[in-house]
Design an enzyme around this catalytic site. Structure first.
Site, PDB file in Angstrom:
ATOM      1  N   TYR A  53       0.834  -1.199   0.000  1.00 35.04           N
ATOM      2  CA  TYR A  53       0.000   0.000   0.000  1.00 35.04           C
ATOM      3  C   TYR A  53       0.870   1.250   0.000  1.00 35.04           C
ATOM      4  CZ  TYR A  53      -4.041  -2.921   1.303  1.00 35.04           C
ATOM      5  OH  TYR A  53      -5.046  -3.865   1.337  1.00 35.04           O
ATOM      6  N   LEU A 242     -18.431  -1.446   1.281  1.00 32.49           N
ATOM      7  CA  LEU A 242     -19.268  -0.520   0.517  1.00 32.49           C
ATOM      8  C   LEU A 242     -19.168  -0.788  -0.979  1.00 32.49           C
ATOM      9  CD1 LEU A 242     -18.658   2.807   2.484  1.00 32.49           C
ATOM     10  CD2 LEU A 242     -20.505   1.130   2.749  1.00 32.49           C
ATOM     11  N   GLY A 245     -17.500   1.714  -3.155  1.00 32.42           N
ATOM     12  CA  GLY A 245     -18.205   2.982  -3.208  1.00 32.42           C
ATOM     13  C   GLY A 245     -19.592   2.931  -3.794  1.00 32.42           C
ATOM     14  N   LEU A 247     -22.134   1.325  -2.702  1.00 35.26           N
ATOM     15  CA  LEU A 247     -23.130   1.367  -1.634  1.00 35.26           C
ATOM     16  C   LEU A 247     -23.012   2.661  -0.835  1.00 35.26           C
ATOM     17  CD1 LEU A 247     -22.991  -2.354  -0.468  1.00 35.26           C
ATOM     18  CD2 LEU A 247     -24.888  -1.221  -1.640  1.00 35.26           C
ATOM     19  N   THR A 248     -22.983   3.781  -1.545  1.00 34.60           N
ATOM     20  CA  THR A 248     -22.955   5.095  -0.908  1.00 34.60           C
ATOM     21  C   THR A 248     -23.970   5.995  -1.605  1.00 34.60           C
ATOM     22  OG1 THR A 248     -21.198   5.950  -2.350  1.00 34.60           O
ATOM     23  CG2 THR A 248     -20.517   4.893  -0.289  1.00 34.60           C
TER      24      THR A 248
END
Length: 321
Positions: A53, A242, A245, A247-248
């Site tokens: 990362y 989510l 994204g 599910l926003t």
């Protein structure tokens, strides 16, 4: 915030964790520190990162997420009060397309030499002597959790490292005090049971968790790994709760403003249906989605991740649902 045991160990983790995969790329250091403070003040004790990362992985930013998390831990003096989780990268390209040869070259494997080099680098960047949970980021073999819709047998590569050899290498890190518990990510029921069987045969430590994708739009974990998680106490650390994204409320609002029509029966149509359900109960879509993932009987923790503090503030509303 509620907490749950990490596997069969004495470690307990908050029901929600913070994933820091954007730190050092999309997320600046100042915003990252703000998010970390927000998470800690909300009761989050589990912080999850990885050697590759921030995402997408690039040579010039590799390791920055661990470094930023390590700086925050040192400045706040919280090392003994939190659970630090990181990961060793498996072979191949990220997502099958992004080159990661900057991580120990083209022949990166889940063998003793690579795992030792990876943990030493992570400990240095995190400015700590140990990590609480060390995870295999993805397996060497091709499985359905990594962008394959169906399983079909592919011959193993000649150089593929057996799970037993990987587990033995992890055992050395536990014995040396560099790692407290181990976990696996992006795994299948077969892979999880193979690790558990190897442990039963005395080859190495027991896996404490399985970190896989899980959301209202991705229920694959329920088809096999849920039983393993509950019977064997190898609970889910849910990432992408989510659905990247989808599910926003903000994503769906943007789709409507662009005049996009969801395909019948597709993920977007399902997301709009979930949004309507959340609104009928006075909830935001993201809060409902995160709370739903957290309340499954096989879940140990749900990993929130946000590009900025404003997004995290919205996500944290799920704690009270």
């Amino acid at each position: 915030m509620n907490s749950n045991p990490l596997g069969r160990s004495e470690i307990r983790v908050s029901a929600f964790g913070l994933g820091v995969m954007s730190f050092g790329a999309k997320t600046s250091v100042d915003d990252a520190f703000h998010q970390l403070d927000m998470a800690w003040n909300a009761g989050i004790t589990l912080f999850d990162t990885a050697e590759n990362y921030p995402s997408p992985p690039m040579a010039q930013t590799q390791g920055r997420s661990e470094e930023i998390l390590g700086q925050w831990i040192a400045e706040r003096g919280l090392r003994e009060q939190i659970v630090v989780a990181t990961k060793v990268a498996g072979p191949g390209k990220a997502g099958g397309v992004i080159d990661m040869s900057h991580l120990r070259g083209e022949q990166r494997r889940l063998d003793r030499a690579n795992i030792r080099a990876a943990i030493e680098g992570s400990l240095r960047r995190l400015s700590t002597d140990y990590v609480d949970l060390y995870q295999i980021h993805w397996p060497e073999r091709a499985i359905t959790t990594l962008s394959r819709a169906r399983y079909s047998h592919l011959p193993d590569a000649p150089a593929q490292v057996p799970i037993e050899e990987t587990l033995a290498a992890l055992a050395e890190l536990v014995t040396a005090g560099m790692v407290r518990q181990i976990g696996i990510c992006n795994e299948s029921p077969w892979g999880a049971m193979r690790y558990l069987n190897a442990c039963a045969e005395g080859i190495g430590p027991r896996i404490a968790s399985v970190q896989n994708g899980y959301s209202l739009l991705d229920r694959q974990f329920e088809q096999g790994l849920a039983e393993v998680a509950m019977r064997e106490q190898t609970g889910l650390l849910a990432y992408s709760p989510l659905a990247r994204g989808l599910l926003t409320d903000s994503r769906l609002q943007a789709m409507q403003e662009r005049g996009e029509t969801p395909a019948p029966g597709g993920r977007a149509e399902m997301a709009f249906a979930y949004r309507d359900l959340a609104r009928r109960h006075g909830l935001s879509l993201s809060a409902m989605a995160l709370a739903s993932a957290s309340q499954r009987p096989f879940t140990t923790a749900v990993l929130m991740a946000a590009s900025n503090a404003e997004q995290l503030s919205e996500n944290l509303r799920s704690v009270d649902v």
